[in-house]
Scaffold this motif. Structure first.
Motif, short mmCIF file in Angstrom:
data_model
loop_
_atom_site.label_atom_id
_atom_site.label_comp_id
_atom_site.label_asym_id
_atom_site.label_seq_id
_atom_site.Cartn_x
_atom_site.Cartn_y
_atom_site.Cartn_z
N LYS A 272 25.89 66.89 91.08
CA LYS A 272 25.54 68.21 91.62
C LYS A 272 25.96 69.35 90.69
CE LYS A 272 25.95 67.00 96.55
NZ LYS A 272 26.93 67.06 97.67
N ARG A 273 27.12 69.19 90.03
CA ARG A 273 27.68 70.34 89.30
C ARG A 273 27.32 70.35 87.82
NH1 ARG A 273 33.83 69.91 91.42
NH2 ARG A 273 33.53 70.23 93.65
N THR A 274 26.57 69.37 87.35
CA THR A 274 26.14 69.40 85.93
C THR A 274 25.39 70.71 85.72
OG1 THR A 274 26.03 67.00 85.82
CG2 THR A 274 24.71 68.23 84.21
N GLY A 280 24.57 79.01 76.89
CA GLY A 280 24.34 78.18 75.70
C GLY A 280 25.09 76.87 75.70
N LEU A 281 25.93 76.63 76.75
CA LEU A 281 26.67 75.36 76.81
C LEU A 281 26.56 74.72 78.19
CD1 LEU A 281 28.69 73.46 75.19
CD2 LEU A 281 30.48 74.55 76.56
N ILE A 282 25.86 73.59 78.22
CA ILE A 282 25.74 72.78 79.44
C ILE A 282 26.78 71.68 79.33
CG2 ILE A 282 24.24 71.09 80.62
CD1 ILE A 282 21.85 72.83 79.73
N VAL A 283 27.46 71.39 80.46
CA VAL A 283 28.47 70.32 80.47
C VAL A 283 28.07 69.27 81.49
CG1 VAL A 283 30.91 69.75 80.84
CG2 VAL A 283 30.30 71.90 79.73
N GLY A 284 28.17 68.01 81.10
CA GLY A 284 27.82 66.90 82.00
C GLY A 284 28.79 65.76 81.86
N GLY A 285 28.60 64.75 82.72
CA GLY A 285 29.45 63.56 82.67
C GLY A 285 30.89 63.88 83.02
N SER A 307 23.74 62.44 85.86
CA SER A 307 24.22 63.70 85.28
C SER A 307 23.45 63.99 84.00
CB SER A 307 25.72 63.62 84.98
OG SER A 307 26.17 64.80 84.32
N GLY A 308 23.11 62.92 83.28
CA GLY A 308 22.29 63.08 82.08
C GLY A 308 20.89 63.56 82.42
N VAL A 309 20.34 63.03 83.50
CA VAL A 309 19.02 63.47 83.95
C VAL A 309 19.08 64.96 84.31
CG1 VAL A 309 17.27 63.20 85.77
CG2 VAL A 309 18.37 61.18 84.77
N LYS A 310 20.15 65.34 85.03
CA LYS A 310 20.32 66.74 85.45
C LYS A 310 20.53 67.65 84.24
CE LYS A 310 21.50 69.96 88.70
NZ LYS A 310 22.92 70.18 89.05
N ALA A 311 21.36 67.18 83.30
CA ALA A 311 21.64 68.00 82.10
C ALA A 311 20.36 68.25 81.32
CB ALA A 311 22.68 67.30 81.22
N ALA A 312 19.50 67.25 81.24
CA ALA A 312 18.22 67.41 80.54
C ALA A 312 17.35 68.42 81.25
CB ALA A 312 17.52 66.06 80.42
N GLU A 313 17.33 68.35 82.58
CA GLU A 313 16.51 69.32 83.35
C GLU A 313 17.06 70.74 83.18
OE1 GLU A 313 14.97 66.22 86.80
OE2 GLU A 313 16.28 67.90 87.35
N GLU A 314 18.37 70.86 83.21
CA GLU A 314 19.00 72.18 83.01
C GLU A 314 18.64 72.71 81.62
OE1 GLU A 314 19.85 73.25 86.17
OE2 GLU A 314 21.42 74.28 85.05
N ALA A 315 18.68 71.80 80.66
CA ALA A 315 18.39 72.21 79.28
C ALA A 315 16.96 72.73 79.17
CB ALA A 315 18.60 71.03 78.32
N LEU A 316 16.03 72.03 79.80
CA LEU A 316 14.61 72.46 79.72
C LEU A 316 14.41 73.75 80.48
CD1 LEU A 316 12.78 69.01 79.93
CD2 LEU A 316 13.51 70.33 77.91
N ARG A 317 15.20 73.95 81.54
CA ARG A 317 15.09 75.22 82.28
C ARG A 317 15.57 76.37 81.39
NH1 ARG A 317 18.39 78.39 84.74
NH2 ARG A 317 20.20 77.04 84.51
N VAL A 318 16.72 76.15 80.74
CA VAL A 318 17.34 77.21 79.94
C VAL A 318 16.54 77.48 78.67
CG1 VAL A 318 19.38 77.73 78.52
CG2 VAL A 318 19.66 76.76 80.81
#
Ligand code: 48N
Length: 321
Positions: A272-274, A280-285, A307-318
């Motif tokens: 949830k919190r990824t 400019g900095l996403i944190v996951g895992g 969390s990796g799936v979420k981090a990728a989605e966050e990255a594409l959003r940003v």
């Protein structure tokens, strides 16, 4: 001079000494100058076998030309992923599949990528993932045994090696292993005095990073990127690197510190919190557990994958903002 484009030959149906002999005979038939040598090898390869001749410098150039071409190419990346553990590799896999247009550099301090996902827990081989992370395994093509609320991959290395091979096969992703991120590149955040946005990473070969105290200054290298995804694991000799640096740069006040083991609480919280912790900095895992004071989950890996799936989605959003 850039290296030749990757040529991938279909895996031969069954490579063995017989198929090798046939290959040699086919090559002998179509290659006048080498025909005699190849024929002799095909007829008695046990005593006449030899590899094609080479000069050692050719090997050195084959390696160094590619490495330095990669350093040049990825000096400006779209995304840098710090840490090639199960979360970082899952992030890279999702991004590699969805965005072949993005240049993605993965920086991994260890010679061997994979982080803590080579064993299921302690020295036990099997890896547990709680549902719905089984969907990630199906996408990846990793077989598992279904135990109802969770699934079991017969060996953690099967998951990690499959994930790693898929990530390394993407032409837009480059893994720099044995390379440590030893700082972050920053820019002043517009309209927020004292705050920064992350704009890349500072790197050095890990062996160099480990000897800054006993060698004269060895300055680092750099990679510029508008987005960094940090998945360096929970605290340890190298772990939780980027969030610890955010504290020392006074971009976050303090670390929450990873809490005790509680599988149910931990896995939900990590997924949830990824998120983008600072611009400019996403944190996951598990690095995230150090930021938020989340519990640890112990020997179950579903949250790392998702969390990796979420981090990728966050990255594409940003990145598309
Ligand atoms: O496997 P890790 O440590 O991290 P994650 O978050 O991908 O997976 C965590 C997972 O393995 C667990 O810890 C499990 C679920 N257990 C939980 C629990 O309760 O204990 O991978 C991090 C990677 C490693 O390969 C490090 O070598 C690398 O990050 N790394 C770095 N690479 C480059 N530069 C750095 N500064 C750096 N720091 C760590």
């Amino acid at each position: 001079m850039s290296p030749p484009a990757a040529t991938f030959t279909e895996p031969s149906a069954s490579f063995n000494s017989l198929s090798l002999k046939k290959d040699l005979q086919v090559r002998a038939a179509s290659n006048g100058s080498e025909a005699k040598t190849l024929e002799a090898m095909a007829n008695n390869w046990e005593s006449n076998f030899s590899f094609a001749p080479i000069r050692e410098s050719q090997v050195s150039r084959a390696m160094t030309r590619r490495y330095f071409a990669d350093l040049d190419t990825y000096a400006e990346s779209d995304i840098v992923i710090v840490g090639a553990g199960s979360c970082g590799l899952s992030t890279a896999y999702m991004l590699g599949k969805q965005r072949p247009d993005l240049k993605i550099a993965i920086i991994e301090a260890s010679v061997s990528p994979g982080g803590g996902a080579w064993l299921g827990g302690q020295l036990f081989s099997a890896m547990v993932m709680r549902k719905p992370a089984d969907a990630f395994l199906r996408d990846l093509g990793v077989p598992y045994e279904d135990e109802g609320a969770f699934v079991v991959v017969k060996h953690a290395a099967l998951f990690t090696s499959t994930l790693l091979s898929k990530v390394l096969s993407f032409p837009n992703i480059k893994l720099f292993n044995a390379t440590a991120v030893e700082d972050l590149i920053t820019r002043p955040a517009p309209g927020a005095p004292g705050s920064v946005r992350i704009a890349g990473v500072v790197t050095n070969w890990t062996l160099v990073s480990m000897h800054h105290d006993d060698q004269s200054c060895m300055d680092p290298n750099t990679i510029n990127a508008p987005l960094v995804i940090s998945t360096t694991g929970h605290d340890g000799p190298f772990g939780a690197f980027c969030v610890k640096r955010l504290v020392s740069m006074q971009q976050i006040e303090k670390l929450g510190g990873m809490r005790g083991l509680d599988m149910n609480t931990a896995e939900d919280a990590i997924v949830k919190r990824t998120r983008e912790v600072v611009p400019g900095l996403i944190v996951g895992g598990m690095e995230l557990s150090e930021v938020d004071g989340a519990n640890r989950m112990g020997p179950t890996f579903g949250a790392m994958a998702l969390s990796g799936v979420k981090a990728a989605e966050e990255a594409l959003r940003v990145i598309d903002l």
